[in-house]
Write a protein that holds these residues in place. Structure first.
Motif, PDB file in Angstrom:
ATOM      1  N   ASN A   5      44.628  42.414  31.210  1.00  0.00           N
ATOM      2  CA  ASN A   5      43.970  41.802  32.360  1.00  0.00           C
ATOM      3  C   ASN A   5      44.577  40.441  32.712  1.00  0.00           C
ATOM      4  O   ASN A   5      44.705  40.101  33.883  1.00  0.00           O
ATOM      5  CB  ASN A   5      42.467  41.683  32.106  1.00  0.00           C
ATOM      6  CG  ASN A   5      41.803  43.036  32.122  1.00  0.00           C
ATOM      7  OD1 ASN A   5      42.156  43.921  32.901  1.00  0.00           O
ATOM      8  ND2 ASN A   5      40.828  43.235  31.259  1.00  0.00           N
ATOM      9  N   ARG A  63      47.770  41.097  34.635  1.00  0.00           N
ATOM     10  CA  ARG A  63      47.491  41.492  36.020  1.00  0.00           C
ATOM     11  C   ARG A  63      47.159  40.273  36.875  1.00  0.00           C
ATOM     12  O   ARG A  63      47.631  40.134  38.000  1.00  0.00           O
ATOM     13  CB  ARG A  63      46.330  42.485  36.080  1.00  0.00           C
ATOM     14  CG  ARG A  63      46.681  43.864  35.574  1.00  0.00           C
ATOM     15  CD  ARG A  63      45.534  44.852  35.719  1.00  0.00           C
ATOM     16  NE  ARG A  63      45.174  44.988  37.122  1.00  0.00           N
ATOM     17  CZ  ARG A  63      43.922  44.920  37.578  1.00  0.00           C
ATOM     18  NH1 ARG A  63      42.919  44.733  36.757  1.00  0.00           N
ATOM     19  NH2 ARG A  63      43.676  45.054  38.858  1.00  0.00           N
ATOM     20  N   CYS A  64      46.345  39.382  36.335  1.00  0.00           N
ATOM     21  CA  CYS A  64      45.959  38.185  37.075  1.00  0.00           C
ATOM     22  C   CYS A  64      47.149  37.249  37.304  1.00  0.00           C
ATOM     23  O   CYS A  64      47.305  36.685  38.391  1.00  0.00           O
ATOM     24  CB  CYS A  64      44.851  37.439  36.334  1.00  0.00           C
ATOM     25  SG  CYS A  64      43.269  38.291  36.341  1.00  0.00           S
ATOM     26  N   SER A 116      40.450  39.868  37.069  1.00  0.00           N
ATOM     27  CA  SER A 116      41.103  41.165  37.266  1.00  0.00           C
ATOM     28  C   SER A 116      40.193  42.199  37.902  1.00  0.00           C
ATOM     29  O   SER A 116      40.664  43.140  38.527  1.00  0.00           O
ATOM     30  CB  SER A 116      41.652  41.700  35.939  1.00  0.00           C
ATOM     31  OG  SER A 116      40.584  41.945  35.046  1.00  0.00           O
ATOM     32  N   SER A 117      38.884  42.045  37.732  1.00  0.00           N
ATOM     33  CA  SER A 117      37.924  42.971  38.335  1.00  0.00           C
ATOM     34  C   SER A 117      36.545  42.334  38.292  1.00  0.00           C
ATOM     35  O   SER A 117      36.323  41.402  37.505  1.00  0.00           O
ATOM     36  CB  SER A 117      37.906  44.307  37.591  1.00  0.00           C
ATOM     37  OG  SER A 117      37.234  44.168  36.365  1.00  0.00           O
ATOM     38  N   ARG A 123      40.526  43.633  26.254  1.00  0.00           N
ATOM     39  CA  ARG A 123      41.747  43.936  27.015  1.00  0.00           C
ATOM     40  C   ARG A 123      42.359  42.671  27.630  1.00  0.00           C
ATOM     41  O   ARG A 123      42.861  42.676  28.744  1.00  0.00           O
ATOM     42  CB  ARG A 123      41.469  44.985  28.094  1.00  0.00           C
ATOM     43  CG  ARG A 123      41.078  46.331  27.522  1.00  0.00           C
ATOM     44  CD  ARG A 123      40.872  47.370  28.591  1.00  0.00           C
ATOM     45  NE  ARG A 123      41.878  47.270  29.635  1.00  0.00           N
ATOM     46  CZ  ARG A 123      42.709  48.232  29.988  1.00  0.00           C
ATOM     47  NH1 ARG A 123      42.664  49.383  29.383  1.00  0.00           N
ATOM     48  NH2 ARG A 123      43.588  48.057  30.949  1.00  0.00           N
ATOM     49  N   CYS A 150      39.722  32.304  28.492  1.00  0.00           N
ATOM     50  CA  CYS A 150      39.244  33.555  27.900  1.00  0.00           C
ATOM     51  C   CYS A 150      37.749  33.451  27.595  1.00  0.00           C
ATOM     52  O   CYS A 150      37.355  32.733  26.670  1.00  0.00           O
ATOM     53  CB  CYS A 150      40.017  33.860  26.623  1.00  0.00           C
ATOM     54  SG  CYS A 150      39.495  35.375  25.818  1.00  0.00           S
ATOM     55  N   GLN A 164      34.971  41.631  34.951  1.00  0.00           N
ATOM     56  CA  GLN A 164      35.417  40.490  34.162  1.00  0.00           C
ATOM     57  C   GLN A 164      34.538  39.260  34.359  1.00  0.00           C
ATOM     58  O   GLN A 164      34.615  38.314  33.594  1.00  0.00           O
ATOM     59  CB  GLN A 164      36.866  40.128  34.513  1.00  0.00           C
ATOM     60  CG  GLN A 164      37.878  41.148  34.073  1.00  0.00           C
ATOM     61  CD  GLN A 164      37.973  41.211  32.557  1.00  0.00           C
ATOM     62  OE1 GLN A 164      38.203  40.223  31.885  1.00  0.00           O
ATOM     63  NE2 GLN A 164      37.775  42.396  32.024  1.00  0.00           N
ATOM     64  N   VAL A 193      39.477  35.563  32.155  1.00  0.00           N
ATOM     65  CA  VAL A 193      39.558  36.918  31.616  1.00  0.00           C
ATOM     66  C   VAL A 193      38.610  37.024  30.424  1.00  0.00           C
ATOM     67  O   VAL A 193      38.552  36.121  29.588  1.00  0.00           O
ATOM     68  CB  VAL A 193      41.004  37.255  31.171  1.00  0.00           C
ATOM     69  CG1 VAL A 193      41.102  38.675  30.657  1.00  0.00           C
ATOM     70  CG2 VAL A 193      41.985  37.038  32.310  1.00  0.00           C
TER      71      VAL A 193
END
Length: 97
Positions: free
Chosen positions: A19, A22-23, A60-61, A15, A39, A64, A11
């Motif tokens: 995130n 979510r993961c 998460s997307s 955010r 991180c 990222q 991540v």
């Protein structure tokens, strides 16, 4: 025999909490064992794969991901394999060169 998939969650700092949550939820649903939560250090996430500590990196997307990341391997789902050869983008690309 049940095979457990180890995952490393990567991540970016912005955010992070949202995130990361979510993961981690995704890993729980997929029943992945989380081997690490990293991180912002893409090289560290890749090292966990290379060391065999994880077999998948979860993000998460696409935003990222580190823009300098190494290439990925993607497998096309079987449902796309049922297309006719004439409609495959690869066939069209071959005629352009």
């Amino acid at each position: 025999m049940v095979t457990v998939t180890n995952a490393v969650v990567f991540v970016q700092p912005d955010r992070f909490e949202v995130n990361a949550a979510r993961c981690l939820d995704y890993c729980a649903v997929r029943r992945y064992a989380v081997a690490g939560l990293i991180c912002g250090d893409w090289a560290a996430a890749l090292q966990m794969l290379k060391d065999g500590l994880a077999s998948v990196i979860v993000v998460s997307s696409p935003a990222q991901l580190d823009p300098d990341r190494e290439p990925r391997i993607e497998v096309v789902p079987k449902r796309l394999n049922s297309r006719r050869h004439a409609t495959r983008p690869v066939a069209r690309m071959a005629t352009l060169t």
